[in-house]
Design a protein around this motif. Sequence first.
Motif, PDB file in Angstrom:
ATOM      1  N   CYS A 146     -12.120 -19.121  34.079  1.00 49.05           N
ATOM      2  CA  CYS A 146     -11.556 -19.384  35.406  1.00 49.05           C
ATOM      3  C   CYS A 146     -11.568 -18.072  36.181  1.00 49.05           C
ATOM      4  O   CYS A 146     -11.537 -16.994  35.583  1.00 49.05           O
ATOM      5  CB  CYS A 146     -10.134 -19.913  35.249  1.00 49.05           C
ATOM      6  SG  CYS A 146      -9.283 -20.229  36.812  1.00 49.05           S
ATOM      7  N   CYS A 172      -8.577 -23.312  32.420  1.00 48.40           N
ATOM      8  CA  CYS A 172      -7.566 -23.719  33.408  1.00 48.40           C
ATOM      9  C   CYS A 172      -7.943 -25.071  34.020  1.00 48.40           C
ATOM     10  O   CYS A 172      -9.125 -25.411  34.125  1.00 48.40           O
ATOM     11  CB  CYS A 172      -7.501 -22.708  34.548  1.00 48.40           C
ATOM     12  SG  CYS A 172      -6.888 -21.090  34.083  1.00 48.40           S
ATOM     13  N   GLN A 217      -8.255 -16.310  32.894  1.00 49.99           N
ATOM     14  CA  GLN A 217      -7.959 -17.162  31.730  1.00 49.99           C
ATOM     15  C   GLN A 217      -9.170 -18.058  31.460  1.00 49.99           C
ATOM     16  O   GLN A 217     -10.131 -18.080  32.210  1.00 49.99           O
ATOM     17  CB  GLN A 217      -6.739 -18.046  32.022  1.00 49.99           C
ATOM     18  CG  GLN A 217      -5.462 -17.284  32.276  1.00 49.99           C
ATOM     19  CD  GLN A 217      -4.272 -18.193  32.603  1.00 49.99           C
ATOM     20  OE1 GLN A 217      -3.160 -17.728  32.640  1.00 49.99           O
ATOM     21  NE2 GLN A 217      -4.513 -19.469  32.870  1.00 49.99           N
ATOM     22  N   HIS A 220      -3.608 -23.252  37.191  1.00 52.13           N
ATOM     23  CA  HIS A 220      -3.898 -22.288  36.130  1.00 52.13           C
ATOM     24  C   HIS A 220      -3.149 -22.608  34.844  1.00 52.13           C
ATOM     25  O   HIS A 220      -2.999 -21.752  33.967  1.00 52.13           O
ATOM     26  CB  HIS A 220      -3.645 -20.861  36.621  1.00 52.13           C
ATOM     27  CG  HIS A 220      -4.526 -20.537  37.787  1.00 52.13           C
ATOM     28  ND1 HIS A 220      -5.876 -20.282  37.637  1.00 52.13           N
ATOM     29  CD2 HIS A 220      -4.279 -20.548  39.113  1.00 52.13           C
ATOM     30  CE1 HIS A 220      -6.407 -20.108  38.841  1.00 52.13           C
ATOM     31  NE2 HIS A 220      -5.465 -20.267  39.749  1.00 52.13           N
ATOM     32  N   CYS A 233      -9.330 -16.621  37.507  1.00 49.02           N
ATOM     33  CA  CYS A 233      -8.089 -15.866  37.301  1.00 49.02           C
ATOM     34  C   CYS A 233      -8.140 -14.995  36.056  1.00 49.02           C
ATOM     35  O   CYS A 233      -7.254 -14.181  35.832  1.00 49.02           O
ATOM     36  CB  CYS A 233      -6.908 -16.824  37.208  1.00 49.02           C
ATOM     37  SG  CYS A 233      -6.831 -17.726  35.644  1.00 49.02           S
TER      38      CYS A 233
END
Length: 319
Positions: free
Chosen positions: A172, A179, A176, A162, A174
């Motif tokens: 991504c 990544c 963000q 990440h 996550c």
Amino acid sequence: MSDTYVIGIDLGGTETKGALVDRNLKIMTNDVCATPAKAGPDVVIAEMGNMFDRLAKGRSIAAVGIGCPGPLSPSRGIVFNLPNMPGWKNVALRDRFAECVSRPVVIENDANAAAYGEYRGGGWDVDGDMVLLTLGTGVGSGTIINGRVFGGTFETASEWGHVIVQPDGPACGCGQRGCLEAYASANAVAERVRLAVNSGTESSLAENVRRGETITSRDVEKAMRGGDALAERVWDEACRYLGLACVAIQHAINPRYVLLGGGMSAAGAILVERVRRHYDGQRWHMFDDAPTIELARLGNTAGVIGAAALAWDLAARPQ
Ligand SMILES: [Zn+2]
């Protein structure tokens, strides 16, 4: 004392692997079972208890190590959350399993456990610092500093997957953007080919994509070996971003080795040599503190061996 063992367990979303391991980190017996993921933590823990019994068979077991997808706290023994596994909210896995099997238990993030497994059991000529990147569903990673798993303040360090390698890059999982994981996981490589085909790029995999078939990184690798331009571009891009991450790792950690593991590493030289080439083209040359980039050695046993090594560390500590 030579007849004392530990048990290493690698708890995964679909299957759970376990091994009886001796002091030299040699696997004596393997065990595997489907993880009853949908049934919740009580059933999963009971199933791990059954695995313990099958492996222990009345032998002397000093401790148990469990590698587990995170986020979790090794110091508190708590699993905060397990993706795709209902009911895993703040589960005191360490203490509950210790009660279940009447042995000391240590838990660790599965990628960290795998990195520790390679460090301790991979036969590497290393004394101190090593990073493992696993290229699978995501990009997992573990960092060993001074011979220990590095956790950081919140015990969630070493998420190299990440690290943002491209501002405003693809989203991504996550939250963000850009990544490393969004470019270089096995899933991302396959997904990027699929998206390019869907937006009109020609490829030998186009028919498969249009038929709705699942494309894997192995398919992309094969297409690339067959001269497919799209597969070549996506694969090379993944290797370039991995090389970029290795530059960050070099400057942040300065490890002896960066290892590439996980399903995509089965590609072998066409992965590691490309990553090395891109890494070498992007890193500084004013001082030679470059890590050696290699393929990981332990395959899918790294997790149980690392968990077992952590169990031996725990057993050696004064209780
Ligand atoms: Zn991410």
